[in-house]
Design a protein around this motif. Structure first.
Motif, PDB file in Angstrom:
ATOM      1  N   ARG A   1      23.735  -4.351 -19.793  1.00 42.04           N
ATOM      2  CA  ARG A   1      23.550  -3.415 -20.854  1.00 42.04           C
ATOM      3  C   ARG A   1      22.189  -2.482 -20.786  1.00 42.04           C
ATOM      4  O   ARG A   1      21.610  -2.184 -21.608  1.00 42.04           O
ATOM      5  CB  ARG A   1      23.397  -4.178 -22.282  1.00 42.04           C
ATOM      6  CG  ARG A   1      24.670  -5.024 -22.561  1.00 42.04           C
ATOM      7  CD  ARG A   1      25.951  -4.222 -22.974  1.00 42.04           C
ATOM      8  NE  ARG A   1      26.814  -5.248 -23.410  1.00 42.04           N
ATOM      9  CZ  ARG A   1      27.719  -6.114 -22.661  1.00 42.04           C
ATOM     10  NH1 ARG A   1      27.621  -5.855 -21.437  1.00 42.04           N
ATOM     11  NH2 ARG A   1      28.480  -6.863 -23.581  1.00 42.04           N
ATOM     12  N   PHE A   2      21.819  -2.624 -19.409  1.00 39.98           N
ATOM     13  CA  PHE A   2      20.651  -1.974 -18.949  1.00 39.98           C
ATOM     14  C   PHE A   2      21.285  -0.475 -18.508  1.00 39.98           C
ATOM     15  O   PHE A   2      22.011   0.089 -18.918  1.00 39.98           O
ATOM     16  CB  PHE A   2      20.000  -2.837 -17.998  1.00 39.98           C
ATOM     17  CG  PHE A   2      18.475  -2.214 -17.523  1.00 39.98           C
ATOM     18  CD1 PHE A   2      17.764  -1.985 -18.865  1.00 39.98           C
ATOM     19  CD2 PHE A   2      18.061  -2.044 -16.224  1.00 39.98           C
ATOM     20  CE1 PHE A   2      16.246  -1.759 -18.400  1.00 39.98           C
ATOM     21  CE2 PHE A   2      16.674  -1.749 -15.838  1.00 39.98           C
ATOM     22  CZ  PHE A   2      15.673  -1.366 -17.092  1.00 39.98           C
ATOM     23  N   VAL A   3      20.163  -0.026 -17.694  1.00 37.20           N
ATOM     24  CA  VAL A   3      20.400   1.468 -17.320  1.00 37.20           C
ATOM     25  C   VAL A   3      21.932   1.664 -16.512  1.00 37.20           C
ATOM     26  O   VAL A   3      22.399   2.820 -16.681  1.00 37.20           O
ATOM     27  CB  VAL A   3      19.292   2.200 -16.561  1.00 37.20           C
ATOM     28  CG1 VAL A   3      19.478   3.413 -16.121  1.00 37.20           C
ATOM     29  CG2 VAL A   3      17.930   2.007 -17.178  1.00 37.20           C
ATOM     30  N   CYS A   4      22.260   0.771 -15.530  1.00 36.84           N
ATOM     31  CA  CYS A   4      23.378   0.950 -15.009  1.00 36.84           C
ATOM     32  C   CYS A   4      24.657   1.022 -16.015  1.00 36.84           C
ATOM     33  O   CYS A   4      25.536   2.026 -15.854  1.00 36.84           O
ATOM     34  CB  CYS A   4      23.868  -0.494 -14.042  1.00 36.84           C
ATOM     35  SG  CYS A   4      22.328  -0.664 -12.824  1.00 36.84           S
ATOM     36  N   ASN A   5      24.862   0.315 -16.953  1.00 31.35           N
ATOM     37  CA  ASN A   5      25.820   0.625 -17.748  1.00 31.35           C
ATOM     38  C   ASN A   5      25.840   1.736 -18.691  1.00 31.35           C
ATOM     39  O   ASN A   5      26.776   2.364 -18.938  1.00 31.35           O
ATOM     40  CB  ASN A   5      25.610  -0.684 -18.814  1.00 31.35           C
ATOM     41  CG  ASN A   5      26.701  -0.751 -19.716  1.00 31.35           C
ATOM     42  OD1 ASN A   5      28.012  -0.919 -19.667  1.00 31.35           O
ATOM     43  ND2 ASN A   5      26.507  -0.311 -21.294  1.00 31.35           N
ATOM     44  N   PHE A   6      24.348   2.045 -18.818  1.00 26.01           N
ATOM     45  CA  PHE A   6      24.259   3.392 -19.639  1.00 26.01           C
ATOM     46  C   PHE A   6      24.604   4.540 -18.914  1.00 26.01           C
ATOM     47  O   PHE A   6      25.541   5.358 -19.526  1.00 26.01           O
ATOM     48  CB  PHE A   6      22.672   3.343 -19.740  1.00 26.01           C
ATOM     49  CG  PHE A   6      22.375   4.643 -20.532  1.00 26.01           C
ATOM     50  CD1 PHE A   6      22.078   4.693 -22.028  1.00 26.01           C
ATOM     51  CD2 PHE A   6      21.780   5.834 -20.033  1.00 26.01           C
ATOM     52  CE1 PHE A   6      21.865   5.653 -22.909  1.00 26.01           C
ATOM     53  CE2 PHE A   6      21.603   6.840 -20.957  1.00 26.01           C
ATOM     54  CZ  PHE A   6      21.371   6.805 -22.228  1.00 26.01           C
ATOM     55  N   VAL A   7      24.507   4.515 -17.687  1.00 31.58           N
ATOM     56  CA  VAL A   7      24.967   5.768 -16.774  1.00 31.58           C
ATOM     57  C   VAL A   7      26.432   5.447 -16.727  1.00 31.58           C
ATOM     58  O   VAL A   7      26.990   6.687 -16.700  1.00 31.58           O
ATOM     59  CB  VAL A   7      24.177   5.817 -15.480  1.00 31.58           C
ATOM     60  CG1 VAL A   7      25.092   6.742 -14.537  1.00 31.58           C
ATOM     61  CG2 VAL A   7      22.552   6.067 -15.598  1.00 31.58           C
ATOM     62  N   TYR A   8      26.986   4.515 -16.436  1.00 26.41           N
ATOM     63  CA  TYR A   8      28.281   4.212 -16.435  1.00 26.41           C
ATOM     64  C   TYR A   8      29.187   4.505 -17.547  1.00 26.41           C
ATOM     65  O   TYR A   8      30.197   5.211 -17.254  1.00 26.41           O
ATOM     66  CB  TYR A   8      28.885   2.618 -15.824  1.00 26.41           C
ATOM     67  CG  TYR A   8      30.087   2.309 -15.331  1.00 26.41           C
ATOM     68  CD1 TYR A   8      30.702   3.453 -14.532  1.00 26.41           C
ATOM     69  CD2 TYR A   8      30.590   1.155 -15.159  1.00 26.41           C
ATOM     70  CE1 TYR A   8      31.954   3.485 -14.209  1.00 26.41           C
ATOM     71  CE2 TYR A   8      31.803   0.880 -14.258  1.00 26.41           C
ATOM     72  CZ  TYR A   8      32.354   1.893 -14.035  1.00 26.41           C
ATOM     73  OH  TYR A   8      33.601   1.724 -13.398  1.00 26.41           O
ATOM     74  N   TYR A   9      28.590   4.292 -18.669  1.00 28.10           N
ATOM     75  CA  TYR A   9      29.503   4.788 -19.825  1.00 28.10           C
ATOM     76  C   TYR A   9      29.400   6.016 -19.815  1.00 28.10           C
ATOM     77  O   TYR A   9      30.616   6.685 -20.283  1.00 28.10           O
ATOM     78  CB  TYR A   9      28.739   4.208 -21.113  1.00 28.10           C
ATOM     79  CG  TYR A   9      29.612   4.133 -22.317  1.00 28.10           C
ATOM     80  CD1 TYR A   9      30.479   3.090 -22.557  1.00 28.10           C
ATOM     81  CD2 TYR A   9      29.327   5.078 -23.278  1.00 28.10           C
ATOM     82  CE1 TYR A   9      31.255   3.278 -23.739  1.00 28.10           C
ATOM     83  CE2 TYR A   9      30.510   5.334 -24.226  1.00 28.10           C
ATOM     84  CZ  TYR A   9      31.289   4.497 -24.494  1.00 28.10           C
ATOM     85  OH  TYR A   9      32.145   4.387 -25.702  1.00 28.10           O
TER      86      TYR A   9
END
Length: 219
Positions: free
Chosen positions: A167-175
């Motif tokens: 739920r960190f930056v990786c998920n943020f960008v992927y969403y």
């Protein structure tokens, strides 16, 4: 007159700079060196490597650069957004706790950062897009990640699929990327890689180049 063939697949890649606990992010090295690596190793010209962007490891900071890159890629297409423009986004992020490459199937509409990002933002259970609904909303890649994983495994790579990009930056960008892909007729995939201490740089470069080759072959 003969009909023209389909346009080549264009693949854009992103990685991240350093962040809390990871002074040297392997994805920055991968993205910065990928174009030269592919050219020097003589990989088949089955795709066009588009933009190679290293993002700040931050929610809004990364998003500003991502949106700018995404928009420029769309603008490069004279016909505008289209379902046949054959564009794939590949986002690389590091997960220091894994020993394999992870192909992420989905992203959650939730930003819950375990520590502040590089710009000091630390959201908790915040919807990334409130207009998409609550934090349980999920967006999935339309790429066949299981098939891609099996093909790469046959090439000798330690790789598997994953349903949890965090739920960190990786998920943020992927969403954001998956949402944009749906709107613009493109495709998107997020890949978590280990540290270079776990899988060495040469192997990770080989994996990245092979992944792009496999993605291009799907069209």
């Amino acid at each position: 007159m003969g009909s023209e063939g389909p346009p080549p697949v264009t693949i854009h890649v992103t990685g991240f700079k350093k962040f809390h606990g990871v002074a040297q992010n392997p994805t920055e090295t991968i993205v910065c060196n990928l174009k030269d690596y592919i050219n020097n190793k003589g990989f088949p010209k089955t795709f066009l490597l588009g933009t190679c962007t290293v993002l700040e490891t931050a929610g809004e900071g990364a998003l500003a650069s991502l949106n700018q890159t995404l928009q420029s890629a769309i603008n490069d297409n004279d016909s505008g957004p289209s379902t046949d423009q054959r564009v794939i986004w590949v986002h690389f992020g590091v997960n220091s706790g894994v020993t394999k490459f992870l192909l992420e199937n989905q992203a959650f509409n939730e930003a819950t950062f375990r520590c502040p990002d590089e710009m000091g933002w630390k959201p908790q259970k915040a919807p990334i897009f409130p207009t998409d609904g609550d934090i349980s909303r999920v967006r999935q890649t339309c790429l066949p990640s299981e098939e891609i994983s099996k093909t790469l495994a046959k090439k000798g790579f330690e790789v598997m699929t994953s349903d949890d990009a965090g739920r960190f930056v990786c998920n943020f960008v992927y969403y954001h990327s998956l949402r944009s892909a749906e709107q613009n007729g493109t495709k998107s995939l997020f890949v978590h890689v280990p540290l270079f201490l776990t899988i060495d740089e040469e192997t990770q470069m080989q994996f990245a180049a092979s992944l792009l080759e496999v993605l291009a072959s799907l069209y």
